[in-house]
Design a protein around this motif. Sequence first.
Motif, short mmCIF file in Angstrom:
data_model
loop_
_atom_site.label_atom_id
_atom_site.label_comp_id
_atom_site.label_asym_id
_atom_site.label_seq_id
_atom_site.Cartn_x
_atom_site.Cartn_y
_atom_site.Cartn_z
N LEU A 99 37.72 22.55 29.67
CA LEU A 99 36.50 23.11 30.27
C LEU A 99 36.28 24.58 29.92
O LEU A 99 35.13 24.98 29.63
CB LEU A 99 36.55 22.94 31.79
N PRO A 100 37.32 25.46 29.91
CA PRO A 100 37.06 26.85 29.48
C PRO A 100 36.51 26.96 28.07
O PRO A 100 35.70 27.85 27.78
CB PRO A 100 38.44 27.50 29.59
N PHE A 101 36.94 26.06 27.18
CA PHE A 101 36.40 26.04 25.82
C PHE A 101 34.92 25.67 25.84
O PHE A 101 34.11 26.25 25.12
CB PHE A 101 37.20 25.07 24.96
N LYS A 102 34.55 24.72 26.70
CA LYS A 102 33.14 24.35 26.83
C LYS A 102 32.31 25.52 27.34
O LYS A 102 31.19 25.74 26.89
CB LYS A 102 33.00 23.14 27.76
N TRP A 103 32.86 26.25 28.31
CA TRP A 103 32.14 27.42 28.83
C TRP A 103 31.96 28.46 27.73
O TRP A 103 30.90 29.09 27.63
CB TRP A 103 32.89 28.01 30.01
N ALA A 104 32.99 28.64 26.91
CA ALA A 104 32.90 29.61 25.81
C ALA A 104 31.84 29.19 24.80
O ALA A 104 31.10 30.04 24.27
CB ALA A 104 34.26 29.75 25.12
N VAL A 105 31.76 27.89 24.52
CA VAL A 105 30.73 27.39 23.60
C VAL A 105 29.34 27.70 24.15
O VAL A 105 28.43 28.10 23.42
CB VAL A 105 30.92 25.88 23.36
N PRO B 26 38.01 31.42 28.54
CA PRO B 26 36.65 31.44 27.97
C PRO B 26 36.35 32.67 27.15
O PRO B 26 35.69 32.58 26.11
CB PRO B 26 35.76 31.35 29.23
N MET B 27 36.85 33.85 27.60
CA MET B 27 36.60 35.08 26.85
C MET B 27 37.28 35.04 25.49
O MET B 27 36.69 35.42 24.46
CB MET B 27 37.11 36.28 27.65
N VAL B 28 38.53 34.57 25.45
CA VAL B 28 39.27 34.49 24.18
C VAL B 28 38.61 33.50 23.23
O VAL B 28 38.41 33.79 22.04
CB VAL B 28 40.74 34.10 24.45
N MET B 29 38.23 32.33 23.74
CA MET B 29 37.59 31.33 22.89
C MET B 29 36.21 31.80 22.42
O MET B 29 35.80 31.52 21.29
CB MET B 29 37.48 29.99 23.63
N TRP B 30 35.49 32.51 23.28
CA TRP B 30 34.21 33.09 22.86
C TRP B 30 34.42 34.09 21.73
O TRP B 30 33.62 34.15 20.78
CB TRP B 30 33.54 33.76 24.05
N PHE B 31 35.49 34.89 21.81
CA PHE B 31 35.81 35.86 20.77
C PHE B 31 36.06 35.15 19.43
O PHE B 31 35.58 35.59 18.38
CB PHE B 31 37.05 36.67 21.18
N PRO C 166 47.24 37.10 19.00
CA PRO C 166 46.94 38.38 18.33
C PRO C 166 45.45 38.70 18.30
O PRO C 166 44.84 38.79 17.24
CB PRO C 166 47.49 38.18 16.92
N ASP C 167 44.86 38.87 19.49
CA ASP C 167 43.47 39.32 19.54
C ASP C 167 43.36 40.35 20.64
O ASP C 167 44.07 40.30 21.65
CB ASP C 167 42.52 38.14 19.80
N PRO C 168 42.49 41.35 20.47
CA PRO C 168 42.42 42.45 21.44
C PRO C 168 41.94 42.03 22.82
O PRO C 168 42.30 42.66 23.81
CB PRO C 168 41.44 43.43 20.78
N VAL C 169 41.13 40.99 22.90
CA VAL C 169 40.57 40.58 24.20
C VAL C 169 41.68 40.15 25.15
O VAL C 169 41.78 40.63 26.29
CB VAL C 169 39.53 39.45 24.01
N SER C 170 42.54 39.24 24.69
CA SER C 170 43.60 38.74 25.57
C SER C 170 44.66 39.81 25.82
O SER C 170 45.23 39.86 26.91
CB SER C 170 44.24 37.49 24.96
N GLN C 171 44.93 40.66 24.82
CA GLN C 171 45.94 41.70 25.01
C GLN C 171 45.50 42.73 26.05
O GLN C 171 46.25 43.08 26.96
CB GLN C 171 46.23 42.38 23.67
#
Length: 280
Positions: free
Chosen positions: A50-56, A140-145, A225-230
């Motif tokens: 579901l978080p992936f769907k929200w990111a989409v 959702p934020m990471v997948m959106w990135f 290794p992405d700035p959003v999750s870090q």
Amino acid sequence: MSRDIEDRPQPLIEHLIELRTRLMWAVGAFFVAFLVCFYFAKQLFNLLVLPFKWAVSWAGLSHRNVELIYTAPQEFFFTQIKVAMFGALVIAFPVIASQVYRFVAPGLYKNERAAFLPFLVASPLLFLLGGALVYFFFTPMVMWFFLAMEQGGGEGQVAIQLLPKVSEYLSLIMSLVFAFGLVFQLPVITTLLARVGFVTSQGLAEKRKYAIVIAFVVAAVLTPPDPVSQIGLALPAILLYEISIYTARIVERRRAAEALEREAASEQESSSETADPAKG
């Protein structure tokens, strides 16, 4: 003499029997929860998607079907096993924690049991809070990135589309949940250390700048290794560190108040003792 020697091992045997009983309850609860979660593994995995769907939807791609793939015949089967184990650990944790407490509690004093029980309750709640933050916001934020890096194709461009593997998506969300859940244990750990006198609020405050650096280093190690999750992990860790300083101060105030009460009680007792001979 021989009877005393025969009786000495008995407490150890009783502890081992008690340990075996607690382990059987803990393992049994985990196994039953695993069977239930494995039966509903596909439904649980759909909840994790579901978080992936929200990111989409956030990326403006709501017209597209959300797809995940697996590239090995056994990949999705082992992914379902991991989902079942993950769910079983979450469901069985209250039983496991209660068995640990029942095994340890007889060896504690009454005041130690009273001090230990709130931490036993607070620890899973904070872990669930960290997991909820991951599920509803950071995943959702990471997948959106990552979705923002897609190419639609066209003049001089190749169409590049994100199609995550089921195992890699599960590893991503599980690593984020565990990372945030562990970081959210910081107030519990520091409060326990403050109760036993290993740390002080002043010492924690003086080491704040080092804690900020360590928070970003740990976030870089535990997250993808992405700035959003870090940054998303480092900022709550710093906030939790400030909360830890506050809880350590509360512990120190209570300890000082208890020390004053004991001192007043001892003075009152000594004064009553000196007054009794005078009356005699």
